[in-house]
Design an enzyme around this catalytic site. Structure first.
Site, PDB file in Angstrom:
ATOM      1  N   GLU A 165       0.814  -1.213   0.000  1.00 42.03           N
ATOM      2  CA  GLU A 165       0.000   0.000   0.000  1.00 42.03           C
ATOM      3  C   GLU A 165       0.852   1.270   0.000  1.00 42.03           C
ATOM      4  OE1 GLU A 165      -0.131  -2.572   2.079  1.00 42.03           O
ATOM      5  OE2 GLU A 165      -2.153  -2.936   2.848  1.00 42.03           O
ATOM      6  N   CYS A 205      -0.066   1.501   6.991  1.00 42.64           N
ATOM      7  CA  CYS A 205      -0.690   1.740   5.690  1.00 42.64           C
ATOM      8  C   CYS A 205      -2.048   2.422   5.831  1.00 42.64           C
ATOM      9  CB  CYS A 205      -0.801   0.430   4.922  1.00 42.64           C
ATOM     10  SG  CYS A 205       0.821  -0.255   4.510  1.00 42.64           S
TER      11      CYS A 205
END
Lengths: 173, 173
Positions: free
Chosen positions: B74, B105
């Site tokens: 991510e 993330c």
């Protein structure tokens, strides 16, 4: 459109004694990184990672310069520290940051298995080591670390407050 | 010490129709990234960032390969997306991840001002978009986004479970 010059930074870098490598010493180095951030017209936050009383990473906020939303002082320093020791697990290292880390950076400290975090200014709005939330106490997390806040607090806060005040009054060129 | 070969991945990549660019379409592309992660012997998580129904970033978890604790699918995809559009603010973009994003993330999605997040498998242990915590609802945050979980759930979960099962039984070479 011409980009306005950054407001001049009215603060000078600090020169701590090398002889006493305590939290204040490393935070002064982080503060110097924050000054570098201001000089680059970035929100003045700096970070240091130390291990065995040696600096293994130093970085400042670079979101605007790089155009990368993940380029905070702490994430950059954690990446550098892992590269320096050749291991993504930083159990023996300490992260120093001039401001309580944001959600991303607090989480990065958890995922990097940092040994300890020391910060300057608390951030009740977005800090995630006790300010707005605490990512260090997720019930099922397999990693926790000691946290110390308020080191070099006045200096780190003055830098941030002065930067935002200066930005509000800087005319667009 | 010889590094053991990664356990062979028993799953094949998916080939969604280009004609219907819904959440399932983009999650299948994220799943394909997760397969690439497995083939590189990384925990199989993949991510896609899309804007205006076009993919602007695709990445897989690279923590072990790079030795960088911040190199999750991510964060890499968010960095790439910002570079692709020339702005660190991703208000018009959607992040697709095969697993509920971790503390780092989830926080990165907040700091990047992502427009929306879609994930596959919920993670009650470390997920921070409602699983173990919710960084999308910090009381004083100036950014929140819609979250959709459970897209392509069974496939994304089977991939993760099979990887960990295979790792537990892989002899050290």
């Amino acid at each position: 459109m011409k980009t306005p010059a950054p407001p001049p930074c009215p603060f000078e870098k600090l020169h701590p004694s090398e002889l006493q490598r305590d939290d204040a010493y490393f935070m002064q180095l982080a503060y110097n990184q924050a000054i570098d951030a201001w000089r680059a017209d970035e929100v003045p936050v700096g970070a240091i990672v130390a291990r065995d009383s040696e600096v293994i990473a130093r970085a400042h906020n670079q979101v605007v310069t790089t155009g990368d939303p993940t380029a905070h002082a702490e994430t950059i320093a954690l990446s550098q520290a892992a590269a320096a020791i050749g291991d993504w697990r930083l159990n023996d290292a300490v992260l120093f940051a001039t401001k309580e880390p944001c959600p991303m950076c607090s989480g990065a400290a958890v995922m990097a298995r940092i040994g300890r975090v020391v910060y300057g200014v608390p951030d009740p709005k977005m800090g995630c080591l006790g300010g707005a939330a605490n990512l260090n106490t997720l019930p099922h997390s397999n990693h926790r670390f000691p946290v110390t806040g308020g080191v070099l607090l006045e200096e780190c806060r003055a830098l941030l407050q002065a930067y935002f005040a200066a930005k509000r009054t800087t005319p667009i060129a």
